[in-house]
Design a protein around this motif. Structure first.
Motif, PDB file in Angstrom:
ATOM      1  N   GLU A  37       0.808  -1.073  -0.052  1.00 43.62           N
ATOM      2  CA  GLU A  37      -0.172   0.046  -0.082  1.00 43.62           C
ATOM      3  C   GLU A  37       0.786   1.331   0.169  1.00 43.62           C
ATOM      4  OE1 GLU A  37      -3.447  -1.775   2.935  1.00 43.62           O
ATOM      5  OE2 GLU A  37      -2.481  -0.060   3.605  1.00 43.62           O
ATOM      6  N   TRP A  39       0.896   5.004   1.960  1.00 40.98           N
ATOM      7  CA  TRP A  39       0.288   5.815   2.970  1.00 40.98           C
ATOM      8  C   TRP A  39       0.803   7.204   2.916  1.00 40.98           C
ATOM      9  CZ3 TRP A  39       1.086   2.785   8.159  1.00 40.98           C
ATOM     10  CH2 TRP A  39       0.333   1.720   8.062  1.00 40.98           C
ATOM     11  N   GLN A  40      -0.020   8.029   3.213  1.00 40.76           N
ATOM     12  CA  GLN A  40       0.361   9.449   3.458  1.00 40.76           C
ATOM     13  C   GLN A  40       0.179  10.022   4.941  1.00 40.76           C
ATOM     14  OE1 GLN A  40       1.435  11.426   0.921  1.00 40.76           O
ATOM     15  NE2 GLN A  40       1.276   9.521  -0.106  1.00 40.76           N
ATOM     16  N   ASP A  42      -0.260  12.687   7.862  1.00 45.03           N
ATOM     17  CA  ASP A  42      -1.374  13.553   8.146  1.00 45.03           C
ATOM     18  C   ASP A  42      -0.701  14.921   8.484  1.00 45.03           C
ATOM     19  OD1 ASP A  42      -0.711  13.337  10.919  1.00 45.03           O
ATOM     20  OD2 ASP A  42      -2.931  12.649  11.395  1.00 45.03           O
ATOM     21  N   TYR A  58       1.029   8.864  11.715  1.00 49.59           N
ATOM     22  CA  TYR A  58       0.595   7.772  11.028  1.00 49.59           C
ATOM     23  C   TYR A  58      -0.469   6.796  11.670  1.00 49.59           C
ATOM     24  CZ  TYR A  58       3.986   8.624   7.216  1.00 49.59           C
ATOM     25  OH  TYR A  58       4.549   9.366   6.293  1.00 49.59           O
ATOM     26  N   HIS A  60      -3.354   7.127  12.349  1.00 48.84           N
ATOM     27  CA  HIS A  60      -4.694   6.792  11.689  1.00 48.84           C
ATOM     28  C   HIS A  60      -4.459   5.536  11.027  1.00 48.84           C
ATOM     29  CE1 HIS A  60      -2.564   9.412   8.840  1.00 48.84           C
ATOM     30  NE2 HIS A  60      -3.417   8.681   8.104  1.00 48.84           N
ATOM     31  N   GLU A  61      -3.472   5.181  10.198  1.00 44.67           N
ATOM     32  CA  GLU A  61      -3.175   3.983   9.318  1.00 44.67           C
ATOM     33  C   GLU A  61      -2.722   2.940  10.157  1.00 44.67           C
ATOM     34  OE1 GLU A  61      -3.848   3.828   6.543  1.00 44.67           O
ATOM     35  OE2 GLU A  61      -3.680   5.457   5.433  1.00 44.67           O
ATOM     36  N   ARG A  64      -6.037   1.457  11.827  1.00 41.65           N
ATOM     37  CA  ARG A  64      -6.641   0.650  10.745  1.00 41.65           C
ATOM     38  C   ARG A  64      -6.173  -0.668  10.948  1.00 41.65           C
ATOM     39  NH1 ARG A  64      -5.692  -0.256   5.572  1.00 41.65           N
ATOM     40  NH2 ARG A  64      -4.189   1.422   5.480  1.00 41.65           N
ATOM     41  N   LEU A  65      -4.777  -0.998  10.596  1.00 42.95           N
ATOM     42  CA  LEU A  65      -4.135  -2.185  10.311  1.00 42.95           C
ATOM     43  C   LEU A  65      -4.460  -3.004  11.619  1.00 42.95           C
ATOM     44  CD1 LEU A  65      -0.725  -1.950   8.496  1.00 42.95           C
ATOM     45  CD2 LEU A  65      -2.865  -2.900   7.988  1.00 42.95           C
ATOM     46  N   PHE A 106       6.429  -0.070   7.168  1.00 43.82           N
ATOM     47  CA  PHE A 106       6.199   1.154   6.447  1.00 43.82           C
ATOM     48  C   PHE A 106       7.166   2.214   6.412  1.00 43.82           C
ATOM     49  CE2 PHE A 106       4.919   5.796   6.550  1.00 43.82           C
ATOM     50  CZ  PHE A 106       4.113   5.759   5.383  1.00 43.82           C
ATOM     51  N   ASN A 130       6.629   6.228   1.857  1.00 46.83           N
ATOM     52  CA  ASN A 130       5.241   6.064   1.809  1.00 46.83           C
ATOM     53  C   ASN A 130       4.817   4.690   1.365  1.00 46.83           C
ATOM     54  OD1 ASN A 130       4.793   8.700   2.146  1.00 46.83           O
ATOM     55  ND2 ASN A 130       4.735   9.223   0.186  1.00 46.83           N
ATOM     56  N   LEU A 132       4.117   0.800   2.186  1.00 47.06           N
ATOM     57  CA  LEU A 132       3.706  -0.210   3.205  1.00 47.06           C
ATOM     58  C   LEU A 132       4.068  -1.659   2.752  1.00 47.06           C
ATOM     59  CD1 LEU A 132       2.260  -0.938   6.077  1.00 47.06           C
ATOM     60  CD2 LEU A 132       0.628  -1.721   4.764  1.00 47.06           C
TER      61      LEU A 132
END
Length: 180
Positions: A37, A39-40, A42, A58, A60-61, A64-65, A106, A130, A132
């Motif tokens: 993936e 990722w960006q 924030d 990161y 938020h990412e 999610r994982l 990541f 960026n 993952l």
């Protein structure tokens, strides 16, 4: 630039497939159960970011994982060219090994080369800022951080012990291209 090169595991000079297109890389790797993936952050992190700032950017990412896969811990690792242990660590990571858990990385900055050995092929994934990559548990692989490593990465773990390798003793990594 991120990239994927697939080789035969019997003929190191035989390139079977190659691309620098993130979507094509993701599609190829998904076929073997490997997650790729982009990722960006924030927020801006600047040069040589501190681990706390990296995690916050990161979170938020990561959340999610964690919700999806149940990872129990995470940390930030940085390697610079002036690290006194860089040669020892490079040799250790260049030896083919497996893990009893997914290896999730990541790249916040810099680059590295993950090499997966499965299905009669070697999948070399050049990861950069960026990117993952999640390598499934028990996949034979090795990692090259280069002769002058310069990266920061977030690592996610299934277990609180963190990185535990089981070396295969196979010298196959010696036959394939390295990061530099």
């Amino acid at each position: 630039m991120s990239g994927l090169t697939i080789f035969s595991d019997k003929e190191p000079q035989q390139v079977l497939w190659q691309s620098n297109d993130a979507q094509a890389i993701q599609q190829q790797l998904a076929q073997i159960g490997v997650r790729f993936e982009r990722w960006q952050a924030d927020r801006q992190l600047g040069n040589d970011p501190q681990p706390e700032a990296v995690i916050a950017a990161y979170q938020h990412e990561i959340d999610r994982l964690v919700a999806e896969k149940g990872y129990q811990s995470w940390d930030v690792i940085s390697m610079r060219p002036d690290n006194a242990q860089r040669e020892v660590l490079r040799e250790k990571f260049l030896a083919e090994h497996t893990h009893g858990e997914d290896e999730v990385r990541f790249f916040v900055e810099g680059k590295g080369l993950f090499c997966l050995h499965l299905e009669g092929k070697i999948f070399q994934i050049r990861c950069e800022k960026n990117d993952l990559l999640s390598v499934p548990a028990n996949t034979r692989h090795w990692f090259d951080m280069g002769s002058a490593p310069n990266f920061t990465a977030i690592r996610l773990f299934d277990n609180p012990q963190g990185w535990v390798a089981h070396f295969t003793g196979d010298k196959i990594a010696e036959a394939y291209p390295r990061l530099d």
